[in-house]
Design a protein around this motif. Structure first.
Motif: not given
Length: 261
Positions: A32, A108, A197-198, A201, A216, A219
């Protein structure tokens, strides 16, 4: 120095020889980006803390003797700049890393567009949320309440909008990017993937067959410059570790360096 002789390079990096063993599976590090500029006019840039986190990560990867055979990044400035900071740490010790390949699938999701699209539905369900909107970027509780509510509604697909990428389409493009990397790199490779992060996830959902809601929620736990490590071959992809942040956990300024936005 080009990364051709792994055993020699590891000795030069770490001061000790490690066996040059060809792994039957490849290792993919989904990294990330460092902390972005939350609340600023341009969110998509590393904050001073994000730059520091990225440099610490680079030093940690070097100390661990991890040398990538390939590097990928999304198109966003915060993703590319995190990669550049890590690359610079390697350059400082004389290591020239492979050129990064940019993949749109690693971008993202657009959280602002998602929140705007979900806001009318959230407000209809709970009119009291209106009092939190003016302080969304000033009060953590207000932001969390609106952001998490919007994200959960988004992944449910209950109110998809043609103007906003759906979770289904988002997770599909991320998994397509992961599959492309796996096919391009094959076995016995070490790969750095600088993303957000998305997508991390969504990769977890892809590898572990998670529900959108479970994905999520993961995330929201992803720390800036943490890495999530996968092992893969032609038959399967397996999670090795999630949200690893030892480079920050062991730092003397740990409390200052741990961030989630």
């Amino acid at each position: 120095m080009q990364l051709k002789n792994r055993t020699l390079v590891l000795f030069l990096l770490t001061g000790r020889f490690l066996p040059d063993i060809s792994l039957p599976m490849s290792v993919m590090y989904l990294i990330r980006h460092g902390q972005a500029s939350f609340g600023a006019e341009n969110y998509d840039q590393l904050s001073p803390r994000g730059i520091e986190q990225s440099r610490i990560l680079g030093a940690h990867l070097i100390d661990a003797g991890i040398l990538p055979d390939a590097i990928y990044t999304g198109r966003m400035a915060r993703q590319k700049d995190t990669e550049k900071e890590v690359r610079e740490r390697y350059r400082q010790i004389g290591c020239s890393l492979p050129q990064a390949e940019v993949l749109e699938g690693l971008d993202e999701f657009d959280s602002s567009a998602i929140m705007l699209s979900q806001w009318p539905h959230l407000l209809k369900a709970d009119p009291l949320l209106a009092e939190h909107l003016p302080r969304i970027y000033e009060n953590k509780d207000s932001f969390k309440l609106i952001f998490e509510g919007a994200m959960l509604r988004w992944v449910s697909g209950a109110s998809d909008s043609p103007e906003v990428e759906s979770w289904m389409n988002f997770s599909s493009r991320v998994s397509s990017a992961i599959i492309r990397i796996m096919k391009e790199q094959g076995r016995s490779r070490t790969i750095f993937v600088f993303t957000s992060g998305g997508p991390i996830a969504a990769a977890m959902q892809f590898a572990l067959s998670l529900s959108p809601e479970a994905a999520i929620r993961l995330n929201w736990q992803v720390i800036n410059t943490s890495y999530t490590k996968f092992m893969y071959n032609e038959e399967r992809i397996t999670l090795a570790c999630f949200n690893c942040s030892s480079h920050l956990d062991l730092h003397e300024d740990r409390k200052k360096l741990i961030s989630y936005r």
